[in-house]
Design an enzyme around this catalytic site. Structure first.
Site, PDB file in Angstrom:
ATOM      1  N   TYR A 183      -2.296  -0.415  10.320  1.00 50.34           N
ATOM      2  CA  TYR A 183      -2.469  -0.975   8.969  1.00 50.34           C
ATOM      3  C   TYR A 183      -1.229  -0.722   8.123  1.00 50.34           C
ATOM      4  O   TYR A 183      -0.740  -1.620   7.433  1.00 50.34           O
ATOM      5  CB  TYR A 183      -3.692  -0.347   8.315  1.00 50.34           C
ATOM      6  CG  TYR A 183      -3.888  -0.723   6.861  1.00 50.34           C
ATOM      7  CD1 TYR A 183      -4.500  -1.923   6.521  1.00 50.34           C
ATOM      8  CD2 TYR A 183      -3.460   0.124   5.836  1.00 50.34           C
ATOM      9  CE1 TYR A 183      -4.686  -2.275   5.189  1.00 50.34           C
ATOM     10  CE2 TYR A 183      -3.645  -0.222   4.509  1.00 50.34           C
ATOM     11  CZ  TYR A 183      -4.252  -1.425   4.193  1.00 50.34           C
ATOM     12  OH  TYR A 183      -4.425  -1.768   2.872  1.00 50.34           O
ATOM     13  N   SER A 218       0.838  -1.200   0.000  1.00 47.75           N
ATOM     14  CA  SER A 218       0.000   0.000   0.000  1.00 47.75           C
ATOM     15  C   SER A 218       0.871   1.248   0.000  1.00 47.75           C
ATOM     16  O   SER A 218       1.979   1.246   0.551  1.00 47.75           O
ATOM     17  CB  SER A 218      -0.901   0.047   1.236  1.00 47.75           C
ATOM     18  OG  SER A 218      -1.602   1.292   1.310  1.00 47.75           O
TER      19      SER A 218
END
Length: 262
Positions: A158, A145
């Site tokens: 995350y 990500s």
């Protein structure tokens, strides 16, 4: 139908919606026999029906990847059975993102996020890599990500799991590359699920201000990149994290660029 993945088999975790579903559709369109996997059987059946309606080959295997080695092994076994024993491509896509900050995340949330986002793909790779080696090779595509490399004041938990997946990508490329397995990762930018609430999509769009793209991305952009990495077009690509983020992490667009000229 195209044929870049003709005759290949693929397991895509978390493929009952959003990016995973788009990858499943793209792989099937390129000729792969796809195993769609996720927790929701009804959504899985809908994706399989969509793939088959378009002429693709697909099956659904239910899986709740809780981070245990047993759950990952069970998925590997079930997927291999659905694919007549062959697993050519693994896409480690499944992940969760509970909104949090460092001060609001508790121990249970920490363990759950790492279990799903890191432990599950780790043990799934552990279960599938030997099958690929025995078969003569394969491809693993991980999902990283943009937030793993551009710090934000929210979502630290995350982001750290995606940093772990990008690191594992390089380590696995070194470990398994000599045995015929190519390992790479995709780093999606701000991608908006077509099924997402319009208000949420509008808030997401703010994160793309000042980028070359100037807008959020569609899951199909990630699917196209995943297809490339899974295909022989990327035969010389190992241990790479491919940014598909509209320039979010690498480029700043300046409103008055002339003002910065020497």
């Amino acid at each position: 139908m195209a044929s870049r993945l003709q005759g290949r088999t693929a397991l895509i975790t978390g493929s009952t919606s959003n990016i995973g579903r788009a990858i499943a559709l793209a792989f099937a369109a390129e000729g792969a026999h796809v195993v769609v996997s996720g927790r929701d059987a009804a959504r899985g059946a809908a994706v399989v029906a969509q793939l088959r309606d378009k002429g693709g080959r697909a099956d659904f295997v239910a899986a709740d990847l809780d981070g245990t080695a047993a759950a990952s092994r069970a998925l590997a076994d079930a997927a291999a059975a659905a694919l007549d024993g062959r697993l050519d491509i693994l896409v480690n896509n499944a992940g969760i993102y509970p909104p949090s900050t460092t001060l609001t995340a508790d121990e249970a949330m920490f363990d759950r996020v790492y279990a799903v986002n890191v432990k599950a793909p780790y043990f799934l790779t552990q279960a599938i890599a030997p099958r690929m080696i025995e078969a003569g090779g394969g491809v693993i595509v991980n999902l990283g990500s943009w937030v793993a490399r551009l710090g934000l004041p929210v979502g630290a938990l995350y982001a750290s799991t995606k940093g772990a997946m990008e690191t594992l990508t390089r380590a696995w490329a070194a470990e398994f590359g000599p045995q015929g397995i190519r390992v790479n990762a995709l780093s999606p930018g701000v991608i908006v699920d077509p099924d997402q609430d319009c208000a949420v999509a509008a808030r997401s769009a703010v994160l793309m201000h000042g980028t070359p793209a100037g807008r959020t991305g569609h899951p199909d952009a990630i699917a196209a990149a995943a297809t490339y990495l899974a295909s022989d077009d990327a035969a010389f690509v190992h241990g790479t994290v491919l940014d598909v983020d509209g320039g979010r992490t690498g480029v700043a667009v300046i409103a008055d660029a002339a003002a910065f000229h020497p």
